[in-house]
Motif scaffolding. Structure first.
Motif, mmCIF file in Angstrom:
data_model
loop_
_atom_site.group_PDB
_atom_site.id
_atom_site.type_symbol
_atom_site.label_atom_id
_atom_site.label_comp_id
_atom_site.label_asym_id
_atom_site.label_seq_id
_atom_site.Cartn_x
_atom_site.Cartn_y
_atom_site.Cartn_z
ATOM 1 N N LYS A 111 47.905 9.070 -3.006
ATOM 2 C CA LYS A 111 47.189 10.297 -3.412
ATOM 3 C C LYS A 111 48.168 11.384 -3.842
ATOM 4 C CE LYS A 111 43.075 9.800 -0.469
ATOM 5 N NZ LYS A 111 42.476 10.279 0.789
ATOM 6 N N GLY A 112 49.382 11.339 -3.287
ATOM 7 C CA GLY A 112 50.422 12.260 -3.744
ATOM 8 C C GLY A 112 50.683 13.434 -2.811
ATOM 9 N N LEU A 113 51.651 14.253 -3.236
ATOM 10 C CA LEU A 113 52.152 15.365 -2.413
ATOM 11 C C LEU A 113 51.048 16.334 -1.992
ATOM 12 C CD1 LEU A 113 54.557 16.917 -1.171
ATOM 13 C CD2 LEU A 113 54.868 18.038 -3.390
ATOM 14 N N LEU B 1 55.333 13.672 5.271
ATOM 15 C CA LEU B 1 55.940 14.504 4.210
ATOM 16 C C LEU B 1 57.445 14.249 4.112
ATOM 17 C CD1 LEU B 1 55.873 16.799 2.105
ATOM 18 C CD2 LEU B 1 56.176 18.412 4.003
ATOM 19 N N LEU B 2 58.114 14.220 5.264
ATOM 20 C CA LEU B 2 59.562 13.956 5.248
ATOM 21 C C LEU B 2 59.854 12.631 4.545
ATOM 22 C CD1 LEU B 2 60.638 15.044 8.858
ATOM 23 C CD2 LEU B 2 61.355 16.119 6.722
ATOM 24 N N LYS C 266 47.759 19.044 2.061
ATOM 25 C CA LYS C 266 46.409 19.429 2.508
ATOM 26 C C LYS C 266 46.196 18.990 3.958
ATOM 27 C CE LYS C 266 41.626 19.191 0.834
ATOM 28 N NZ LYS C 266 40.880 18.134 1.500
ATOM 29 N N LYS C 267 46.623 17.753 4.274
ATOM 30 C CA LYS C 267 46.466 17.255 5.655
ATOM 31 C C LYS C 267 47.272 18.122 6.619
ATOM 32 C CE LYS C 267 44.404 14.516 7.127
ATOM 33 N NZ LYS C 267 42.987 14.560 7.537
ATOM 34 N N ILE C 268 48.485 18.521 6.216
ATOM 35 C CA ILE C 268 49.313 19.367 7.093
ATOM 36 C C ILE C 268 48.609 20.705 7.350
ATOM 37 C CG2 ILE C 268 51.480 20.678 7.223
ATOM 38 C CD1 ILE C 268 52.854 18.284 5.850
ATOM 39 N N GLY C 269 48.037 21.266 6.285
ATOM 40 C CA GLY C 269 47.291 22.526 6.438
ATOM 41 C C GLY C 269 46.104 22.364 7.382
ATOM 42 N N GLU C 270 45.364 21.262 7.216
ATOM 43 C CA GLU C 270 44.191 21.021 8.077
ATOM 44 C C GLU C 270 44.604 20.851 9.540
ATOM 45 O OE1 GLU C 270 41.692 18.555 4.647
ATOM 46 O OE2 GLU C 270 42.223 17.537 6.516
ATOM 47 N N GLU C 271 45.654 20.059 9.744
ATOM 48 C CA GLU C 271 46.087 19.790 11.135
ATOM 49 C C GLU C 271 46.657 21.052 11.785
ATOM 50 O OE1 GLU C 271 44.850 17.282 12.200
ATOM 51 O OE2 GLU C 271 44.730 15.899 10.520
ATOM 52 N N ALA C 272 47.321 21.901 10.990
ATOM 53 C CA ALA C 272 47.837 23.169 11.530
ATOM 54 C C ALA C 272 46.661 24.055 11.959
ATOM 55 C CB ALA C 272 48.693 23.878 10.481
ATOM 56 N N THR C 273 45.615 24.087 11.134
ATOM 57 C CA THR C 273 44.429 24.887 11.467
ATOM 58 C C THR C 273 43.751 24.350 12.727
ATOM 59 O OG1 THR C 273 44.092 25.373 9.136
ATOM 60 C CG2 THR C 273 42.196 25.693 10.565
ATOM 61 N N ALA D 52 50.059 16.271 17.713
ATOM 62 C CA ALA D 52 50.479 14.907 17.337
ATOM 63 C C ALA D 52 50.067 14.614 15.894
ATOM 64 C CB ALA D 52 49.879 13.882 18.295
ATOM 65 N N ASP D 53 48.830 15.008 15.536
ATOM 66 C CA ASP D 53 48.376 14.833 14.141
ATOM 67 C C ASP D 53 49.243 15.646 13.180
ATOM 68 O OD1 ASP D 53 46.346 13.019 14.479
ATOM 69 O OD2 ASP D 53 44.707 14.468 14.355
ATOM 70 N N LEU D 54 49.566 16.888 13.602
ATOM 71 C CA LEU D 54 50.376 17.767 12.742
ATOM 72 C C LEU D 54 51.783 17.198 12.559
ATOM 73 C CD1 LEU D 54 50.784 20.425 11.203
ATOM 74 C CD2 LEU D 54 51.254 21.542 13.405
ATOM 75 N N TRP D 55 52.423 16.820 13.668
ATOM 76 C CA TRP D 55 53.780 16.248 13.573
ATOM 77 C C TRP D 55 53.745 14.981 12.718
ATOM 78 C CZ3 TRP D 55 57.002 16.356 18.750
ATOM 79 C CH2 TRP D 55 57.146 17.676 19.154
ATOM 80 N N PHE D 56 52.689 14.146 12.943
ATOM 81 C CA PHE D 56 52.588 12.887 12.187
ATOM 82 C C PHE D 56 52.583 13.166 10.685
ATOM 83 C CE2 PHE D 56 49.885 9.832 9.954
ATOM 84 C CZ PHE D 56 50.690 8.708 10.100
#
Ligand SMILES: N=c1c2ncn([C@@H]3O[C@H](COP(=O)(O)OP(=O)(O)OP(=O)(O)O)[C@@H](O)[C@H]3O)c2ncn1[C@@H]1O[C@H](COP(=O)(O)O)[C@@H](O)[C@H]1O
Length: 106
Positions: free
Chosen positions: A32-34, A74-75, A39-46, A65-69
């Motif tokens: 799906k790409g960057l 991303l890394l 978007k997932k990082i933003g959702e998990e942070a929220t 755990a979801d956020l770190w994952f």
């Protein structure tokens, strides 16, 4: 445990770059790409913020755990290893060992 979990997971995430998108959650996210990863990082942070505001300790751990994952995804997508982040944290806090370890592996 600790940074071994990150290193082992990083290895799995690297291997998913060769996988068919339909065969794996991470392979699908790469395809799906960057923007999808961000978007997932933003959702998990929220979701982490909401769990903390609710004061639910188990949920805080689960969401982090979801956020770190997703930050690990991303890394990997950016061809970076979690050791680089651990080394940066170690450099800031003056913890020895990790900086040396990271410079050996990269
Ligand atoms: N550690 C994880 C992990 N943590 C969280 N997630 C996924 O991250 C998503 C979290 O998003 P949500 O909470 O929004 O749940 P969701 O509604 O299902 O998410 P979406 O489908 O909308 O993206 C879920 O689909 C979880 O399954 C993970 N998916 C995979 N792993 C590990 O990553 C490695 C590679 O996984 P595969 O690509 O599935 O083989 C394996 O070691 C897995 O155990």
């Amino acid at each position: 445990m600790n940074d071994n979990v990150l290193a082992q997971l990083a290895e799995v995430l690297e291997s998913r770059k060769q996988a068919e998108p339909d065969s794996s959650y991470v392979a699908k996210l790469y395809a799906k790409g960057l923007d999808a990863i961000l978007k997932k990082i933003g959702e998990e942070a929220t979701e982490t913020v909401m769990a903390a505001k609710d004061g639910e300790k188990d949920k805080i751990v689960y969401e982090i755990a979801d956020l770190w994952f997703h930050t690990l995804v991303l890394l990997a997508q950016q061809n970076l290893h979690p050791d680089a982040v651990l080394a940066e944290l170690a450099r800031r806090s003056g913890v020895s060992g990790l900086v040396e370890k990271a410079s050996r592996t990269h």
